[in-house]
Scaffold this motif. Structure first.
Motif, PDB file in Angstrom:
ATOM      1  N   PRO A  40       0.830  -1.203   0.000  1.00 24.22           N
ATOM      2  CA  PRO A  40       0.000   0.000   0.000  1.00 24.22           C
ATOM      3  C   PRO A  40       0.867   1.257   0.000  1.00 24.22           C
ATOM      4  CG  PRO A  40      -0.539  -1.452   1.872  1.00 24.22           C
ATOM      5  CD  PRO A  40       0.708  -1.966   1.251  1.00 24.22           C
ATOM      6  N   ASP A  41       0.406   2.287  -0.671  1.00 24.61           N
ATOM      7  CA  ASP A  41       1.080   3.583  -0.679  1.00 24.61           C
ATOM      8  C   ASP A  41       2.493   3.544  -1.231  1.00 24.61           C
ATOM      9  OD1 ASP A  41      -1.191   4.600   0.524  1.00 24.61           O
ATOM     10  OD2 ASP A  41      -0.415   4.216   2.538  1.00 24.61           O
ATOM     11  N   SER A  42       2.798   2.547  -2.050  1.00 27.37           N
ATOM     12  CA  SER A  42       4.128   2.496  -2.622  1.00 27.37           C
ATOM     13  C   SER A  42       4.125   3.234  -3.953  1.00 27.37           C
ATOM     14  CB  SER A  42       4.536   1.039  -2.836  1.00 27.37           C
ATOM     15  OG  SER A  42       5.730   0.991  -3.582  1.00 27.37           O
ATOM     16  N   THR A  43       5.221   3.927  -4.246  1.00 27.41           N
ATOM     17  CA  THR A  43       5.313   4.619  -5.526  1.00 27.41           C
ATOM     18  C   THR A  43       5.906   3.686  -6.583  1.00 27.41           C
ATOM     19  OG1 THR A  43       7.483   5.444  -4.921  1.00 27.41           O
ATOM     20  CG2 THR A  43       5.623   6.898  -4.509  1.00 27.41           C
ATOM     21  N   ILE A  44       6.341   2.524  -6.157  1.00 25.21           N
ATOM     22  CA  ILE A  44       6.937   1.582  -7.099  1.00 25.21           C
ATOM     23  C   ILE A  44       5.825   0.791  -7.781  1.00 25.21           C
ATOM     24  CG2 ILE A  44       8.477  -0.389  -7.355  1.00 25.21           C
ATOM     25  CD1 ILE A  44       9.994   0.672  -4.912  1.00 25.21           C
ATOM     26  N   PRO A  45       5.774   0.869  -9.121  1.00 26.07           N
ATOM     27  CA  PRO A  45       4.684   0.180  -9.825  1.00 26.07           C
ATOM     28  C   PRO A  45       4.780  -1.325  -9.676  1.00 26.07           C
ATOM     29  CG  PRO A  45       6.304   1.027 -11.383  1.00 26.07           C
ATOM     30  CD  PRO A  45       6.698   1.553 -10.037  1.00 26.07           C
ATOM     31  N   ARG A  46       3.629  -1.964  -9.650  1.00 19.06           N
ATOM     32  CA  ARG A  46       3.620  -3.431  -9.622  1.00 19.06           C
ATOM     33  C   ARG A  46       3.794  -3.952 -11.036  1.00 19.06           C
ATOM     34  NH1 ARG A  46       2.131  -7.019  -6.423  1.00 19.06           N
ATOM     35  NH2 ARG A  46       0.758  -8.016  -7.914  1.00 19.06           N
ATOM     36  N   ILE A  47       4.599  -4.988 -11.200  1.00 22.26           N
ATOM     37  CA  ILE A  47       4.813  -5.514 -12.541  1.00 22.26           C
ATOM     38  C   ILE A  47       4.359  -6.958 -12.670  1.00 22.26           C
ATOM     39  CG2 ILE A  47       6.658  -3.900 -13.128  1.00 22.26           C
ATOM     40  CD1 ILE A  47       8.663  -6.101 -12.535  1.00 22.26           C
ATOM     41  N   ALA A  48       4.133  -7.643 -11.556  1.00 23.25           N
ATOM     42  CA  ALA A  48       3.686  -9.041 -11.616  1.00 23.25           C
ATOM     43  C   ALA A  48       2.357  -9.124 -12.352  1.00 23.25           C
ATOM     44  CB  ALA A  48       3.542  -9.610 -10.204  1.00 23.25           C
ATOM     45  N   GLY A  49       2.251 -10.076 -13.267  1.00 25.03           N
ATOM     46  CA  GLY A  49       1.004 -10.297 -13.975  1.00 25.03           C
ATOM     47  C   GLY A  49       0.773  -9.357 -15.151  1.00 25.03           C
ATOM     48  N   ARG A  50       1.701  -8.420 -15.362  1.00 28.64           N
ATOM     49  CA  ARG A  50       1.554  -7.535 -16.523  1.00 28.64           C
ATOM     50  C   ARG A  50       1.990  -8.288 -17.785  1.00 28.64           C
ATOM     51  NH1 ARG A  50       2.695  -2.234 -14.611  1.00 28.64           N
ATOM     52  NH2 ARG A  50       3.008  -1.625 -16.749  1.00 28.64           N
ATOM     53  N   SER A  51       1.642  -7.762 -18.948  1.00 27.23           N
ATOM     54  CA  SER A  51       2.013  -8.474 -20.174  1.00 27.23           C
ATOM     55  C   SER A  51       3.534  -8.443 -20.355  1.00 27.23           C
ATOM     56  CB  SER A  51       1.299  -7.874 -21.379  1.00 27.23           C
ATOM     57  OG  SER A  51       2.174  -7.074 -22.138  1.00 27.23           O
ATOM     58  N   ALA A  52       4.068  -9.573 -20.794  1.00 25.33           N
ATOM     59  CA  ALA A  52       5.517  -9.686 -20.966  1.00 25.33           C
ATOM     60  C   ALA A  52       6.027  -8.649 -21.956  1.00 25.33           C
ATOM     61  CB  ALA A  52       5.879 -11.098 -21.422  1.00 25.33           C
ATOM     62  N   ALA A  53       5.229  -8.390 -22.995  1.00 22.52           N
ATOM     63  CA  ALA A  53       5.647  -7.421 -24.011  1.00 22.52           C
ATOM     64  C   ALA A  53       5.800  -6.024 -23.395  1.00 22.52           C
ATOM     65  CB  ALA A  53       4.638  -7.398 -25.153  1.00 22.52           C
TER      66      ALA A  53
END
Ligand code: HEC
Length: 96
Positions: A40-53
């Motif tokens: 919560p409240d993190s400025t670091i974007p989540r990348i898990a589950g995003r498209s590999a491309a």
């Protein structure tokens, strides 16, 4: 004794946690910031589950400087195309 301890520690570090056994090289250096669970409240974007491309494109643009960043540009420079593709594929296969 001290001479035996260091190689043992290095081996442990290289082996990493069992959970990340099938993660590509370098992935564990990403998850410290891009946490597997929601922060919560993190400025670091989540990348898990995003498209590999998308992930691979972002890393290449960070690496070339086409996409400005605070730190990702420096990190992305440590990876070649093959490693970027492996990381992108692995992160996209992680639960969102
Ligand atoms: C020190 C913390 C840190 C580490 C380590 C780190 N990142 Fe990042 N990442 C960030 C931050 C902060 C951003 C936002 C852009 C910026 O300011 O650099 C970001 C952005 C990204 C983005 C773009 C996401 C988006 O939608 O904007 C991707 C993809 C990414 N990182 C992948 C990785 C990968 C793969 C690794 C491991 C090789 C990694 N990161 C290691 C902090 C980190």
């Amino acid at each position: 004794m001290g001479r035996l301890l260091l190689p043992a520690l290095v081996a442990l570090l290289l082996a990493g946690p069992a959970r990340a056994a099938d993660a590509p090289p370098g992935a564990s250096s990403c998850t410290g910031c891009h946490a597997a669970s929601r922060v919560p409240d993190s400025t670091i974007p989540r990348i898990a589950g995003r498209s590999a491309a998308d992930i691979a494109k972002a890393l290449r643009e960070y690496r070339s400087g086409a996409w400005t960043s605070s730190i990702m540009g420096r990190i992305a420079k440590g990876f070649d195309d093959q490693q970027i593709d492996a990381l992108a594929a692995w992160f996209s296969s992680q639960p969102e």
